[in-house]
Enzyme design. Structure first.
Site, mmCIF file in Angstrom:
data_model
loop_
_atom_site.group_PDB
_atom_site.id
_atom_site.type_symbol
_atom_site.label_atom_id
_atom_site.label_comp_id
_atom_site.label_asym_id
_atom_site.label_seq_id
_atom_site.Cartn_x
_atom_site.Cartn_y
_atom_site.Cartn_z
ATOM 1 N N HIS A 17 35.032 27.457 61.422
ATOM 2 C CA HIS A 17 35.118 26.174 60.707
ATOM 3 C C HIS A 17 36.335 26.147 59.770
ATOM 4 O O HIS A 17 37.140 25.201 59.797
ATOM 5 C CB HIS A 17 33.836 25.971 59.904
ATOM 6 C CG HIS A 17 33.772 24.661 59.184
ATOM 7 N ND1 HIS A 17 33.197 23.532 59.727
ATOM 8 C CD2 HIS A 17 34.209 24.293 57.952
ATOM 9 C CE1 HIS A 17 33.288 22.528 58.874
ATOM 10 N NE2 HIS A 17 33.892 22.968 57.781
ATOM 11 N N GLU A 18 36.445 27.190 58.961
ATOM 12 C CA GLU A 18 37.548 27.234 58.003
ATOM 13 C C GLU A 18 38.894 27.403 58.710
ATOM 14 O O GLU A 18 39.920 26.897 58.239
ATOM 15 C CB GLU A 18 37.327 28.360 56.991
ATOM 16 C CG GLU A 18 36.081 28.199 56.133
ATOM 17 C CD GLU A 18 36.082 26.921 55.303
ATOM 18 O OE1 GLU A 18 37.176 26.388 55.011
ATOM 19 O OE2 GLU A 18 34.990 26.432 54.947
ATOM 20 N N HIS A 21 40.258 23.958 59.502
ATOM 21 C CA HIS A 21 40.980 23.346 58.373
ATOM 22 C C HIS A 21 42.335 24.022 58.190
ATOM 23 O O HIS A 21 43.358 23.358 57.982
ATOM 24 C CB HIS A 21 40.172 23.502 57.085
ATOM 25 C CG HIS A 21 38.878 22.755 57.072
ATOM 26 N ND1 HIS A 21 38.789 21.415 57.359
ATOM 27 C CD2 HIS A 21 37.610 23.160 56.786
ATOM 28 C CE1 HIS A 21 37.524 21.020 57.253
ATOM 29 N NE2 HIS A 21 36.791 22.070 56.909
#
Length: 238
Positions: A17-18, A21
């Site tokens: 997920h990170e 980003h």
């Protein structure tokens, strides 16, 4: 063990997920100050380029520190503005924000696809791409306190033989209906069940059917299904 597995899965999901980003911010020319797995206190950190990569002690999350994520309290130079999130066009900001969940969806899709390439347990009545092979009658549920549970049967075991008096079913004759029939119509007190668990050798147990679970019908307290393995070529798996 379950807690450890949960933490590993959580760490992987957060990392993916990170990373979503992180990579979209980087590719958009936004400065990323820190990429951290876990929450502080920090165990280890190393800086590559403008980003500090850290491993932290509390394994319940992760984070990416994007420059300009919060409004700046100071006046920025033109050079700093180029790398600031808040000074980027709205559509780039939106891409950075949705990148995390998008990467999780892509990651899940790839994992499921990999499962089909390797081979995934599938009911025999599956009607999609490919063919289900190596079919067995698998115990899908064992009722709490039932004769089956007391005898040691577990969900995931598959039945390879069943004997009641002079009636014997071998694996080629076993389907859920035939197993239910021999249990409900048994004229003996006990029945013998041969089963396989995982990669273990076949084992035999003795079970006493009960009429207390379903009134007027002998059962041992299991649910069954015919389940095999479905393998697909990579283009169909995807």
């Amino acid at each position: 063990m379950y807690i450890i597995i949960f933490l590993i899965i959580l760490a992987i999901l957060i990392l993916v997920h990170e990373f979503g980003h992180f990579i979209v911010a980087k590719k958009s020319g936004i400065r990323v100050d820190e990429f951290g797995l876990g929450f502080p206190p920090k165990i280890f950190g190393k800086k590559w380029g403008s980003t500090l990569y850290t491993l932290n002690a509390i394994p319940f999350g992760g984070f990416v520190k994007i420059f300009g994520e919060d409004s700046h309290g100071e006046v920025l130079s033109e050079e700093d503005k180029k790398g600031s999130f808040v000074y980027k066009p709205r559509w780039i900001q939106a891409l950075v924000l949705v990148a995390g969940v998008t990467f999780n969806i892509i990651f899940a899709w790839l994992l499921v696809s990999l499962g089909f390439v390797i081979g995934i347990p599938t009911p025999v009545d599956y009607s999609g791409f490919g063919k289900v092979t190596d079919v067995h009658v698998v115990i899908t549920e064992v009722m709490q306190g039932s004769p089956a549970q007391l005898a040691g049967l577990k969900s995931g075991d598959y039945i390879t033989g069943i004997t009641s008096g002079k009636t014997i079913l071998n694996e080629k004759d076993i389907v859920p209906d035939s197993v239910q029939k021999i249990i409900s119509e048994t004229g003996t007190k006990n029945i013998a069940i041969t089963y396989v668990r995982g990669k273990d050798e076949p084992k035999s147990i003795v079970v006493e059917p009960s009429e207390k679970i379903v009134e007027g019908k002998k059962v041992i307290g299991i649910a069954m299904d015919e389940i095999g393995t479905l393998k697909l070529p990579i283009h169909l798996a995807l």
